[in-house]
Design a protein around this motif. Sequence first.
Motif, PDB file in Angstrom:
ATOM      1  N   ARG A  13       0.882  -1.243  -0.090  1.00  0.00           N
ATOM      2  CA  ARG A  13      -0.062  -0.067  -0.085  1.00  0.00           C
ATOM      3  C   ARG A  13       1.012   1.275  -0.089  1.00  0.00           C
ATOM      4  O   ARG A  13       0.391   2.170  -0.670  1.00  0.00           O
ATOM      5  N   MET A  14       1.663   1.149   0.842  1.00  0.00           N
ATOM      6  CA  MET A  14       2.860   2.163   0.633  1.00  0.00           C
ATOM      7  C   MET A  14       3.633   2.485  -0.742  1.00  0.00           C
ATOM      8  O   MET A  14       3.834   3.788  -1.080  1.00  0.00           O
ATOM      9  N   VAL A  15       4.037   1.505  -1.153  1.00  0.00           N
ATOM     10  CA  VAL A  15       4.580   1.469  -2.682  1.00  0.00           C
ATOM     11  C   VAL A  15       3.650   1.888  -3.353  1.00  0.00           C
ATOM     12  O   VAL A  15       4.080   2.802  -4.355  1.00  0.00           O
ATOM     13  N   GLY A  16       2.170   1.592  -3.423  1.00  0.00           N
ATOM     14  CA  GLY A  16       1.466   2.082  -4.435  1.00  0.00           C
ATOM     15  C   GLY A  16       1.021   3.667  -4.246  1.00  0.00           C
ATOM     16  O   GLY A  16       0.975   4.241  -5.059  1.00  0.00           O
ATOM     17  N   LEU A  42      14.867   5.124   0.213  1.00  0.00           N
ATOM     18  CA  LEU A  42      16.189   4.458   0.618  1.00  0.00           C
ATOM     19  C   LEU A  42      15.855   3.444   1.576  1.00  0.00           C
ATOM     20  O   LEU A  42      16.234   2.348   1.620  1.00  0.00           O
ATOM     21  N   ARG A  43      14.892   3.658   2.390  1.00  0.00           N
ATOM     22  CA  ARG A  43      14.433   2.476   3.479  1.00  0.00           C
ATOM     23  C   ARG A  43      13.342   1.490   2.607  1.00  0.00           C
ATOM     24  O   ARG A  43      13.125   0.598   3.292  1.00  0.00           O
ATOM     25  N   SER A  44      12.974   1.684   1.280  1.00  0.00           N
ATOM     26  CA  SER A  44      12.191   0.632   0.869  1.00  0.00           C
ATOM     27  C   SER A  44      12.817  -0.283  -0.374  1.00  0.00           C
ATOM     28  O   SER A  44      11.957  -0.844  -0.979  1.00  0.00           O
ATOM     29  N   GLY A  45      14.101   0.113  -0.109  1.00  0.00           N
ATOM     30  CA  GLY A  45      15.021  -0.431  -1.414  1.00  0.00           C
ATOM     31  C   GLY A  45      15.282   0.082  -2.474  1.00  0.00           C
ATOM     32  O   GLY A  45      15.901  -0.366  -3.476  1.00  0.00           O
TER      33      GLY A  45
END
Length: 699
Positions: free
Chosen positions: A593-596, A643-646
């Motif tokens: 959901r955060m990526v979206g 940065l924190r999600s890759g």
Amino acid sequence: MASYIEDYALLSDMNTGALVSRAGSIDWFCAPRFDSGAVFAALLGERDNGRWLLAPLESMNPTPVEEIRIERSYRENTFVLQTVWSVGDASVRVTDFMPLAAGTSIVRNVEGLTGEVTMYNEIAMRFDNGKTQPWVTRYDGAPDANGNTNPEESMLVGMAGPHALVFRGDAMPDGEPDQHAGTFTVTAGQNYVFTLSYFASNQNPPAPIDYPTALNYAQEQWREWSGLYVDEVPETPEAPAEVPAVEENTHYGDGEDVDTNRIAQVEAPATDVSVDSNSIAVTREVETEVLEPSTNTTSFEIDAATYEEFAQTSVNPIVEQEEDDAAFEAELREARLRSLLVLRAMISRETGGLVASVTTSLPEVLGGKRNWDHRFAWLRDVAMAMDVTLAHGHERETAQLRNWLLRALANNPYNLHAVYGVAGEKDDLDRRLALAGYEGAQPVRSGNGSHSYFQGDALGQVLATFANLRRHGVGEDHLSWPLQQALLNSAVEKIGSEDRSIWEMAGEPHIFTHSQAMLWAAFDAGVTAVTEHGMTGDAQAWAEARDRVAEEILERGYNEELNSFVQTYDGVHVDASLLQLAQIGFVAWDDPRMVGTVERIEDELMHESGLIYRYINRDSIDGFEGQDNPHFGASLWLAEQYLRSGRAEDGKRVLRTVLALSNDLGLLSASYDFEAQRMTGNFPHIIPHIALIRAVEAV
């Protein structure tokens, strides 16, 4: 006219600040506090509104006879500014700083390096934001037995009502009704020292400042702060992937352990150190401005229009380049340290309040109406700053911020304001100043009308920060926990309430998803206070409120079709505040959901530069026409998310862009106008610098 925003340098005595232009003019100075009336207000008006210009006379020549070069930097890890002026083969160094001692003063030292340079010194004293011209008297000191006076005892005293200034110098300028101006010639090895001090008019002028002693102490105090720099801050723990079963808030990384016995220490130690006056420590690659010489070698007069054109000359182009990893890491470390220094510079050592900026009414859009007074302390900013000072071992400043926060909350926690005065007072007035405005931008404000806006993010940020303090072993006292309980109880009534968002939009209120998420963070902090730290309170009721808010956010603040959280309940658009959902632990950084949501932010908010807008001003949601500029702070939140999600390379790319757009001294305003290639908004601004610290720590 004033210089470009990015062409200013900050001076600070940790109670107020001054802005010095690349052209050598102090165009903004409020005394004795950040929020006091301006003594020099040329930044928002004209030269007649007050300024102090100290520069080579040749730099004001419409057609300079000699080539003029300007290089400036801060002495390492300080706010002691050094500007080297080269006029042909001759050169001088001007050292500007504010002493970190009792009183409010600015010191300027002109040191001859090579050859001979004629300097121009002009000071126009004003009070009340440039409105009041003081009565200025020259005193030449008591005569000796032979009737001679000591030139070192000469001074100018300007007085108007409760305010007074005293100016001293080794070469006193001549007097005019509205300003004092003069020239003096500096040769290699010579020094000319000038000081300006504010004092209450019912008191005697303060004693002369001893330049070496004041410089030594200021440098030592700045370096004492930066000496506590923590190079490696442990990574922020990951948030659980499911909502609402989030047990720990992940907005705050675990920093150095805090000695709770020192948390109340507030006085800086006095230390005697020696200074090598020939040492210039450059902390950033110096940018040099060159004025080409003219073939016209005739004599000249000072031309105000040409000088103002020179003052407007920016040397900060957009830079696009890839550095090697080692150089980039060094640049990041330097940027983080300078941002930590900016944070310290804007915390009042007298009250502990943190101002958002030292300026008012620098426009977020050039020529526009989005002009605000940011010389105030936002609860959100203070809480976010406290997390930074705690993580970096600054226990004294953490205590100052915490104590300020408690005093501000004690006004009435059931009627929480978003913003307070430097001492924690309420300010219910939003005034208009009779100044022309920066490049004509109106209105020019004194005071901040957002005090009356309820902002759920402020309440949540404060309670989440107190939770962070508890995790680091800082105990509660007779005042702190009862105030937090009152905030929690009041928060229950705010569930589902409309507000004006973290952005303080002047348009119609809405139920903003971010504001509700911050209420979730507040209740989560209350639950852990009881269940993990033994505090008293109704943990069950707060847990129920937390879960209720989470369910409403997932039902109305998340759009399954878009796979994105949305700006307002039942809406279809996003804003940059949603990037804080992972920061506070509502969802994990890599939650789908955060990526979206990030994908939607990229689609809706991203400028071609890679920076982002805070929001798109559809239907004048913020109460103004048109769109504001890409925002440094929001863009750095995106960098941290990457940065924190890759998405490390994407995060580094945003960081590179922001660093390229910062000024030559590492300072950031609120936003950037890419069409004009200029900074916009109040300067320097604390939110981008706090966000920069966080983003760098995520690399």
